[in-house]
Motif scaffolding. Structure first.
Motif, PDB file in Angstrom:
ATOM      1  N   ALA A 277      34.062  25.017  41.055  1.00  0.00           N
ATOM      2  CA  ALA A 277      32.902  24.252  41.535  1.00  0.00           C
ATOM      3  C   ALA A 277      32.566  24.552  42.995  1.00  0.00           C
ATOM      4  O   ALA A 277      31.393  24.592  43.369  1.00  0.00           O
ATOM      5  CB  ALA A 277      33.158  22.761  41.352  1.00  0.00           C
ATOM      6  N   GLU A 278      33.573  24.759  43.820  1.00  0.00           N
ATOM      7  CA  GLU A 278      33.337  25.043  45.248  1.00  0.00           C
ATOM      8  C   GLU A 278      32.522  26.316  45.466  1.00  0.00           C
ATOM      9  O   GLU A 278      31.885  26.468  46.503  1.00  0.00           O
ATOM     10  CB  GLU A 278      34.670  25.227  45.988  1.00  0.00           C
ATOM     11  CG  GLU A 278      35.546  24.018  46.026  1.00  0.00           C
ATOM     12  CD  GLU A 278      36.916  24.360  46.612  1.00  0.00           C
ATOM     13  OE1 GLU A 278      37.020  25.345  47.370  1.00  0.00           O
ATOM     14  OE2 GLU A 278      37.863  23.640  46.296  1.00  0.00           O
ATOM     15  N   HIS A 279      32.552  27.211  44.504  1.00  0.00           N
ATOM     16  CA  HIS A 279      31.920  28.516  44.671  1.00  0.00           C
ATOM     17  C   HIS A 279      30.499  28.573  44.133  1.00  0.00           C
ATOM     18  O   HIS A 279      29.841  29.602  44.255  1.00  0.00           O
ATOM     19  CB  HIS A 279      32.771  29.597  44.003  1.00  0.00           C
ATOM     20  CG  HIS A 279      34.155  29.668  44.551  1.00  0.00           C
ATOM     21  ND1 HIS A 279      35.209  30.130  43.818  1.00  0.00           N
ATOM     22  CD2 HIS A 279      34.669  29.316  45.760  1.00  0.00           C
ATOM     23  CE1 HIS A 279      36.329  30.073  44.544  1.00  0.00           C
ATOM     24  NE2 HIS A 279      36.008  29.574  45.726  1.00  0.00           N
TER      25      HIS A 279
ATOM     26  N   VAL B   1      37.798  35.271  45.986  1.00  0.00           N
ATOM     27  CA  VAL B   1      37.944  35.996  44.720  1.00  0.00           C
ATOM     28  C   VAL B   1      39.282  35.640  44.077  1.00  0.00           C
ATOM     29  O   VAL B   1      39.346  35.367  42.872  1.00  0.00           O
ATOM     30  CB  VAL B   1      37.810  37.513  44.928  1.00  0.00           C
ATOM     31  CG1 VAL B   1      38.147  38.277  43.651  1.00  0.00           C
ATOM     32  CG2 VAL B   1      36.402  37.864  45.398  1.00  0.00           C
ATOM     33  N   SER B   2      40.344  35.602  44.868  1.00  0.00           N
ATOM     34  CA  SER B   2      41.668  35.250  44.341  1.00  0.00           C
ATOM     35  C   SER B   2      41.651  33.863  43.742  1.00  0.00           C
ATOM     36  O   SER B   2      42.160  33.633  42.635  1.00  0.00           O
ATOM     37  CB  SER B   2      42.722  35.290  45.456  1.00  0.00           C
ATOM     38  OG  SER B   2      42.852  36.569  45.979  1.00  0.00           O
ATOM     39  N   PHE B   3      41.071  32.911  44.443  1.00  0.00           N
ATOM     40  CA  PHE B   3      41.026  31.521  43.986  1.00  0.00           C
ATOM     41  C   PHE B   3      40.164  31.398  42.733  1.00  0.00           C
ATOM     42  O   PHE B   3      40.511  30.682  41.796  1.00  0.00           O
ATOM     43  CB  PHE B   3      40.506  30.624  45.107  1.00  0.00           C
ATOM     44  CG  PHE B   3      40.728  29.171  44.863  1.00  0.00           C
ATOM     45  CD1 PHE B   3      42.008  28.640  44.818  1.00  0.00           C
ATOM     46  CD2 PHE B   3      39.658  28.322  44.686  1.00  0.00           C
ATOM     47  CE1 PHE B   3      42.222  27.304  44.588  1.00  0.00           C
ATOM     48  CE2 PHE B   3      39.849  26.966  44.456  1.00  0.00           C
ATOM     49  CZ  PHE B   3      41.135  26.456  44.397  1.00  0.00           C
ATOM     50  N   GLU B   4      39.046  32.111  42.708  1.00  0.00           N
ATOM     51  CA  GLU B   4      38.165  32.111  41.536  1.00  0.00           C
ATOM     52  C   GLU B   4      38.889  32.681  40.317  1.00  0.00           C
ATOM     53  O   GLU B   4      38.656  32.250  39.190  1.00  0.00           O
ATOM     54  CB  GLU B   4      36.904  32.923  41.835  1.00  0.00           C
ATOM     55  CG  GLU B   4      35.950  33.082  40.682  1.00  0.00           C
ATOM     56  CD  GLU B   4      35.228  31.799  40.284  1.00  0.00           C
ATOM     57  OE1 GLU B   4      34.814  31.704  39.110  1.00  0.00           O
ATOM     58  OE2 GLU B   4      35.086  30.894  41.117  1.00  0.00           O
ATOM     59  N   ALA B   5      39.797  33.634  40.560  1.00  0.00           N
ATOM     60  CA  ALA B   5      40.557  34.254  39.470  1.00  0.00           C
ATOM     61  C   ALA B   5      41.696  33.366  38.980  1.00  0.00           C
ATOM     62  O   ALA B   5      42.328  33.669  37.975  1.00  0.00           O
ATOM     63  CB  ALA B   5      41.110  35.594  39.921  1.00  0.00           C
TER      64      ALA B   5
END
Length: 142
Positions: A29-31, A44-48
């Protein structure tokens, strides 16, 4: 130490996460609505699904994706000035249109206020005339 299979899966997850971010369809949600110029390796790491420090420059296998992330950021920042110029021009056009509309509305308001004052003055004159005529009126009694 991780096996190549785990590292390969992690990189694949990061590649998919980067693609989602670039297409504007993140799962975190933050992205949502994140500008391309704000995409970093930690995002990108967190999204993954990994911690923010998963992608590292010290890992040779990570260098290609890190280079792509930087390239997208640089492109977004370079193209951003042109995009910002367009946005500024658009906003200035809207501001000019609103200023014109405001001038028109003010002129209409002034015209209506003038009419209202003229009507108020006419009513006052009629009331005064009525007061002056009443004492002279003769009442006839049947």
């Amino acid at each position: 130490m991780r096996s190549n299979k785990v590292v390969g899966r992690g990189l694949l997850e990061c590649e998919e996460a980067l693609q989602r971010l670039l297409e504007g369809r993140p799962v975190v949600a933050e992205h949502v609505g994140l500008s391309r110029s704000k995409i970093t390796a930690s995002i990108v790491s967190f999204e993954a699904g990994f911690d923010r420090g998963y992608l590292k420059k010290s890992r040779n296998a990570h260098l290609p994706i890190l280079a792509r992330i930087e390239a997208f950021r640089a492109e977004a920042n370079r193209g951003g000035s042109h995009s910002n110029t367009k946005k500024i021009d658009s906003l200035e056009d809207k501001l000019d249109a609103l200023a014109t509309e405001l001038a028109t509305v003010r002129a209409q308001r002034d015209r209506v206020l003038t009419q209202n004052l003229q009507l108020w003055e006419r009513v006052r004159e009629l009331e005064l005339a009525e007061r002056q005529i009443k004492p002279f009126q003769v009442r006839l009694h049947p």
